[in-house]
Write an enzyme that holds these catalytic residues in place. Structure first.
Site, mmCIF file in Angstrom:
data_model
loop_
_atom_site.group_PDB
_atom_site.id
_atom_site.type_symbol
_atom_site.label_atom_id
_atom_site.label_comp_id
_atom_site.label_asym_id
_atom_site.label_seq_id
_atom_site.Cartn_x
_atom_site.Cartn_y
_atom_site.Cartn_z
ATOM 1 N N CYS A 1 -1.717 1.049 -8.508
ATOM 2 C CA CYS A 1 -0.458 1.545 -7.952
ATOM 3 C C CYS A 1 -0.038 0.821 -6.684
ATOM 4 O O CYS A 1 1.010 1.142 -6.111
ATOM 5 C CB CYS A 1 -0.573 3.045 -7.699
ATOM 6 S SG CYS A 1 -0.849 3.976 -9.227
ATOM 7 N N HIS B 1 2.934 6.677 0.747
ATOM 8 C CA HIS B 1 2.555 6.611 -0.666
ATOM 9 C C HIS B 1 2.838 7.963 -1.312
ATOM 10 O O HIS B 1 3.341 8.026 -2.424
ATOM 11 C CB HIS B 1 1.074 6.245 -0.769
ATOM 12 C CG HIS B 1 0.596 5.975 -2.150
ATOM 13 N ND1 HIS B 1 1.163 5.022 -2.964
ATOM 14 C CD2 HIS B 1 -0.419 6.539 -2.873
ATOM 15 C CE1 HIS B 1 0.520 4.991 -4.129
ATOM 16 N NE2 HIS B 1 -0.433 5.917 -4.094
ATOM 17 N N GLU C 1 -3.853 10.497 3.385
ATOM 18 C CA GLU C 1 -2.771 9.747 4.007
ATOM 19 C C GLU C 1 -2.226 10.463 5.233
ATOM 20 O O GLU C 1 -1.909 9.826 6.250
ATOM 21 C CB GLU C 1 -1.651 9.496 3.004
ATOM 22 C CG GLU C 1 -0.563 8.585 3.542
ATOM 23 C CD GLU C 1 0.462 8.182 2.499
ATOM 24 O OE1 GLU C 1 1.189 7.199 2.752
ATOM 25 O OE2 GLU C 1 0.540 8.833 1.441
ATOM 26 N N LYS D 1 8.479 9.436 -3.962
ATOM 27 C CA LYS D 1 7.966 9.939 -5.241
ATOM 28 C C LYS D 1 8.382 11.377 -5.498
ATOM 29 O O LYS D 1 8.318 11.841 -6.635
ATOM 30 C CB LYS D 1 6.442 9.790 -5.294
ATOM 31 C CG LYS D 1 5.971 8.345 -5.340
ATOM 32 C CD LYS D 1 4.446 8.251 -5.422
ATOM 33 C CE LYS D 1 3.977 6.800 -5.442
ATOM 34 N NZ LYS D 1 4.147 6.131 -4.126
ATOM 35 N N HIS E 1 6.193 8.939 -9.818
ATOM 36 C CA HIS E 1 5.257 7.858 -9.484
ATOM 37 C C HIS E 1 5.336 6.777 -10.548
ATOM 38 O O HIS E 1 4.854 6.956 -11.665
ATOM 39 C CB HIS E 1 3.845 8.424 -9.393
ATOM 40 C CG HIS E 1 2.849 7.486 -8.803
ATOM 41 N ND1 HIS E 1 3.120 6.159 -8.536
ATOM 42 C CD2 HIS E 1 1.544 7.678 -8.418
ATOM 43 C CE1 HIS E 1 2.042 5.584 -8.029
ATOM 44 N NE2 HIS E 1 1.086 6.480 -7.940
ATOM 45 N N PHE F 1 -5.829 3.097 -7.590
ATOM 46 C CA PHE F 1 -7.159 3.279 -8.161
ATOM 47 C C PHE F 1 -7.958 1.986 -7.994
ATOM 48 O O PHE F 1 -7.406 0.881 -8.103
ATOM 49 C CB PHE F 1 -7.070 3.625 -9.647
ATOM 50 C CG PHE F 1 -6.593 5.031 -9.934
ATOM 51 C CD1 PHE F 1 -6.469 5.984 -8.940
ATOM 52 C CD2 PHE F 1 -6.258 5.394 -11.229
ATOM 53 C CE1 PHE F 1 -6.042 7.271 -9.219
ATOM 54 C CE2 PHE F 1 -5.821 6.679 -11.527
ATOM 55 C CZ PHE F 1 -5.710 7.619 -10.522
#
Length: 422
Positions: free
Chosen positions: A166, A306, A317, A335, A340, A399
């Site tokens: 991502c 993010h 975060e 998002k 996402h 990831f």
């Protein structure tokens, strides 16, 4: 403001295709409205999670690739080609008015043509190997977005694909900036693309506990930094940026949305899918990006987070932002509106950060109110916030522990300094 203006590159063109619409302006207006675009998805019917954020219907004119080429492209590649055309036109380049050997293309994708592998696997099982499309491999492999964009634009410089889950789109912009700074190219066309909303992929994310389960109210599902968040909404889209050296942009008389002034990257080496607690390793990416831009943490006015709306990521975060940026810059998380888009997300959010700087307006986070905010952050909610953003960071995490942070600054700072010195 920035001490390292010789390391900044100008963002002179933007192309966007997202669930908010086709084109840069449609996406910008969509995120300013601050309402989630998640909806029931007929292609996911009867699955445990049956909603998503898809790119809306494109008219034949909007979707036209031309030249009989569309049939050989995967959907992620088509989106990249269309977004790249918008970005290049927005930057003021017409066909053939550049030296193609000096134009680089860098485009990231997380799952590339997974939808076509799923479709063709089913076809082979049901109809036999002779029914598998001969175009499967070029529709599948992740480098073909960069390859087809280069072919479409006549770009004969370096052509690369980044893959950092991502964070792939953000990685592409960081790599493109490096190519410009190294002298390997004079123009870089860079970003991210993703079109992987399939039954298997969506179910895979559900099985690992990453997706929201608010199927009875999809538009309320994605809620970054909310105390009651429960996962993300899978999405698709593409964003492409045209990058140039500021002096080259000025010599063409082109305005810059913003400057990509710094980049930082790190790897958690902690867990395949979970972030390091507290954003401990992402911190080095954030601090590196800020320092690379010649800034101090206190110079950062705004954070494009993010913000996946998952329990672990948002917590890590939020702790990272509070620790490194304790002065409380404004925070947004697209998002909430767009879902996402996986490997495209970092590029989409970098483009939105550039637009935030350019327009002096911060989009709100969808489905978040001061009452359900789960962290002590200055999150923008409800309506857009007017703000003179001189410096911002945009976070992308993936990831595998990939952390990419980009630092963007106002082009006005450099333009004013240049004018004063001449």
């Amino acid at each position: 403001m920035t001490k390292n203006s010789d390391r900044a590159v100008a963002i002179t063109g933007l192309g966007l295709i997202t669930p908010a619409g086709v084109g840069r302006e449609a996406t910008w207006q969509g995120v300013l409205r601050g309402r989630s675009l998640a909806a029931q998805d007929p292609e996911l019917k009867e699955l445990p999670v049956d909603f998503s954020c898809r790119v809306p219907y494109m008219t034949p004119d909007q979707a036209r690739i031309g030249g009989g080429k569309s049939w050989r492209m995967g959907q992620f590649t088509r989106l990249a080609v269309l977004a790249a055309r918008e970005a290049v036109a927005d930057a003021g380049f017409a066909g053939g008015d550049w030296d193609g050997a000096r134009v680089a293309v860098v485009i990231g994708s997380g799952l590339a043509g997974a939808v076509h592998l799923e479709e063709q696997s089913a076809r082979m099982l049901q109809e036999g190997p002779e029914r598998v499309a001969p175009t499967l491999i070029p529709m599948l492999i992740s480098n073909m977005a960069a390859g087809e964009v280069a072919l479409d634009l006549g770009a004969r410089g370096p052509s690369l694909a980044t893959e950092s889950a991502c964070a792939s789109g953000a990685s592409a912009l960081a790599v493109a900036r490096d190519l410009l700074l190294s002298g390997a190219c004079d123009i870089a066309v860079a970003g991210g693309t993703e079109a992987a909303i399939t039954p298997v992929i969506t179910t895979g994310f559900h099985r690992m506990g990453a997706l929201s389960s608010r199927g009875d109210e999809p538009a309320a599902a994605s809620r970054p930094f909310a105390a009651d968040r429960d996962g993300f909404v899978i999405a698709e889209g593409a964003a492409i940026c045209v990058l140039e050296r500021p002096a080259d942009a000025r010599s063409r008389g082109r305005r810059s949305y913003a400057l990509l002034a710094g980049a930082g990257q790190s790897t958690d080496a902690h867990h395949p899918t979970a972030p390091a607690p507290g954003g401990a390793v992402a911190e080095s990416a954030l601090r590196t990006a800020i320092a690379d831009a010649g800034l101090a943490p206190g110079d950062i006015d705004h954070v494009n987070a993010h913000g996946t709306s998952t329990s672990l990521n948002d917590r890590a975060e939020a702790e990272l932002i509070a620790r490194v940026l304790p002065h409380g810059p404004s925070v947004t998380a697209p998002k909430g509106v767009l879902g996402h888009s996986l490997g495209a997300a970092g590029a989409i959010e970098a483009a939105l950060t550039a637009l935030t700087i350019h327009h002096g307006k911060v989009p709100p986070i969808a489905n978040l109110t001061p009452e359900n905010l789960g962290f002590p952050l200055d999150c923008v909610t409800g309506t857009p916030r007017p703000q003179d953003v001189r410096a911002a960071v945009t976070h992308s995490f993936g990831f595998g522990g990939h952390n990419v942070v980009l630092a963007l600054t106002s082009a006005r700072t450099v333009d004013t300094a240049t004018a004063a010195s001449t």
